[in-house]
Design a protein around this motif. Structure first.
Motif, PDB file in Angstrom:
ATOM      1  N   ALA A  96       0.971  -1.319  -0.100  1.00 41.89           N
ATOM      2  CA  ALA A  96       0.120  -0.227   0.188  1.00 41.89           C
ATOM      3  C   ALA A  96       0.747   1.316  -0.054  1.00 41.89           C
ATOM      4  O   ALA A  96       0.579   2.344  -0.733  1.00 41.89           O
ATOM      5  CB  ALA A  96      -0.983   0.076   1.306  1.00 41.89           C
ATOM      6  N   SER A 100       2.189   1.778  -3.411  1.00 44.51           N
ATOM      7  CA  SER A 100       0.895   1.870  -4.391  1.00 44.51           C
ATOM      8  C   SER A 100       1.301   0.699  -5.415  1.00 44.51           C
ATOM      9  O   SER A 100       1.117   1.102  -6.608  1.00 44.51           O
ATOM     10  CB  SER A 100       1.052   3.261  -5.173  1.00 44.51           C
ATOM     11  N   HIS A 117      -1.461   7.173  10.373  1.00 43.59           N
ATOM     12  CA  HIS A 117      -1.081   7.375   9.000  1.00 43.59           C
ATOM     13  C   HIS A 117      -2.297   7.027   7.986  1.00 43.59           C
ATOM     14  O   HIS A 117      -2.680   5.738   8.141  1.00 43.59           O
ATOM     15  CB  HIS A 117       0.226   6.374   8.748  1.00 43.59           C
ATOM     16  N   PRO A 118      -2.455   7.750   6.884  1.00 51.82           N
ATOM     17  CA  PRO A 118      -3.730   7.411   6.140  1.00 51.82           C
ATOM     18  C   PRO A 118      -3.700   5.997   5.504  1.00 51.82           C
ATOM     19  O   PRO A 118      -4.753   5.361   5.400  1.00 51.82           O
ATOM     20  CB  PRO A 118      -3.846   8.612   5.186  1.00 51.82           C
ATOM     21  N   VAL A 119      -2.673   5.762   5.094  1.00 52.59           N
ATOM     22  CA  VAL A 119      -2.470   4.217   4.446  1.00 52.59           C
ATOM     23  C   VAL A 119      -2.788   3.273   5.461  1.00 52.59           C
ATOM     24  O   VAL A 119      -3.282   2.109   5.044  1.00 52.59           O
ATOM     25  CB  VAL A 119      -0.995   4.307   3.694  1.00 52.59           C
ATOM     26  N   LYS A 152      -4.036   3.389   8.402  1.00 53.08           N
ATOM     27  CA  LYS A 152      -5.410   3.539   8.840  1.00 53.08           C
ATOM     28  C   LYS A 152      -6.486   2.876   8.000  1.00 53.08           C
ATOM     29  O   LYS A 152      -7.197   2.312   8.482  1.00 53.08           O
ATOM     30  CB  LYS A 152      -5.803   5.021   8.900  1.00 53.08           C
ATOM     31  N   ALA A 153      -6.199   3.120   6.699  1.00 50.71           N
ATOM     32  CA  ALA A 153      -7.194   2.506   5.624  1.00 50.71           C
ATOM     33  C   ALA A 153      -7.074   0.859   5.647  1.00 50.71           C
ATOM     34  O   ALA A 153      -8.085  -0.034   5.694  1.00 50.71           O
ATOM     35  CB  ALA A 153      -6.877   2.964   4.401  1.00 50.71           C
ATOM     36  N   LEU A 154      -5.805   0.516   5.797  1.00 53.89           N
ATOM     37  CA  LEU A 154      -5.653  -1.073   5.821  1.00 53.89           C
ATOM     38  C   LEU A 154      -6.152  -1.454   7.105  1.00 53.89           C
ATOM     39  O   LEU A 154      -6.905  -2.764   7.201  1.00 53.89           O
ATOM     40  CB  LEU A 154      -4.106  -1.296   5.762  1.00 53.89           C
ATOM     41  N   GLU A 163      -8.672  -0.564   8.868  1.00 53.15           N
ATOM     42  CA  GLU A 163     -10.012  -0.369   8.746  1.00 53.15           C
ATOM     43  C   GLU A 163     -10.783  -1.436   7.943  1.00 53.15           C
ATOM     44  O   GLU A 163     -11.792  -1.940   8.301  1.00 53.15           O
ATOM     45  CB  GLU A 163     -10.620   0.917   8.303  1.00 53.15           C
ATOM     46  N   GLU A 164      -9.897  -1.726   6.792  1.00 54.33           N
ATOM     47  CA  GLU A 164     -10.604  -2.829   5.930  1.00 54.33           C
ATOM     48  C   GLU A 164     -10.425  -4.215   6.648  1.00 54.33           C
ATOM     49  O   GLU A 164     -11.394  -5.136   6.559  1.00 54.33           O
ATOM     50  CB  GLU A 164      -9.571  -2.623   4.722  1.00 54.33           C
ATOM     51  N   GLU A 165      -9.330  -4.384   7.440  1.00 52.58           N
ATOM     52  CA  GLU A 165      -9.245  -5.577   8.276  1.00 52.58           C
ATOM     53  C   GLU A 165     -10.300  -5.782   9.263  1.00 52.58           C
ATOM     54  O   GLU A 165     -10.994  -6.700   9.429  1.00 52.58           O
ATOM     55  CB  GLU A 165      -8.060  -5.644   9.071  1.00 52.58           C
TER      56      GLU A 165
END
Ligand SMILES: N[C@@H](CCC(=O)N[C@@H](CS)C(=O)NCC(=O)O)C(=O)O
Length: 211
Positions: free
Chosen positions: A9, A12, A194-196, A198-200, A202-204
């Motif tokens: 991630a 990218s 960290h936005p990247v 954090k998104a990971l 949240e997905e988990e």
């Protein structure tokens, strides 16, 4: 596994995730993983097991942003903390995650809270003491603030490796005690923001069955 997904991630790099449950590896998967572990990277019929090997490969195929320090001693120190996290930290965090999340939430079986208690009271504290003193203070130093200033840990193979097993504790409902380990708690808060990453996370979280 989380470490590899974080590196993908951060860099990218597009990929397709194929979930393999550790308890249900078929012969085809085992033929690609001589240590019978996940993750395995697969590309054009070429396979590479082990998260550390995979992250090192990803750095070579996509050098930016760099996650390995270039200065020789910083590079070697980062490799040591990757190894420490993948062994000592994973071994001490996984049983809590296994009991509360895998047993409790995926398999709907009662968690063995005695195992959880023993790890929280006896196994984790000496590990957290070492991480707090030797990694957060010794390696990251001023990047982690405990006086209310903003912590700004660099995203490296070392910070990602130390962060990854601690996320399992968060999923299991255990938070690092900021009174006992203020630097470690501040580190986790900064990494989690960290936005990247954090998104990971949240997905988990969204992929896990509710309590
Ligand atoms: N050092 C390896 C360890 C990987 C590892 O322990 N994977 C666990 C799941 S997180 C696993 O596959 N366990 C299956 C087993 O031990 O049977 C890596 O980082 O890739």
């Amino acid at each position: 596994m989380r470490k590899v997904r974080a590196v993908l991630a951060i860099k990218s790099i597009d990929y397709e995730l194929v979930n393999v449950m550790p308890g249900a590896m078929d012969a085809e998967f085992l033929s690609k993983s001589p240590l019978s572990k996940i993750p395995v990277w697969e590309e054009d019929g070429w396979t590479l097991p082990d998260s550390s090997a995979i992250c090192a490969y990803l750095e070579r195929i996509e050098p930016t942003p760099a996650i390995y320090p270039s200065e020789p001693r910083a590079f070697a120190t980062a490799l040591f903390w990757e190894e420490y996290a993948d062994t000592r930290m994973v071994d001490s965090c996984t049983p809590i995650f296994f009991q509360r999340v895998v047993q409790g939430r995926f398999f709907k079986q009662p968690a063995d809270e005695e195992i959880v208690r023993r790890h929280i009271d006896e196994v984790l504290p000496p590990v957290f003491d070492q991480v707090e003193e030797l990694f957060i203070e010794g390696v990251l130093g001023q990047a982690i603030a405990t006086d209310g200033a903003r912590s700004n840990p660099e995203i490296t193979i070392a910070t990602l490796s130390v962060w990854a097993p601690l996320v399992n504790l968060d999923h299991a409902g255990y938070e690092v005690d900021a009174k006992t380990w203020p630097r470690l708690a501040a580190f986790m808060q900064a990494m989690g923001g960290h936005p990247v990453l954090k998104a990971l996370i949240e997905e988990e979280r969204a992929a896990m069955p509710a309590n």
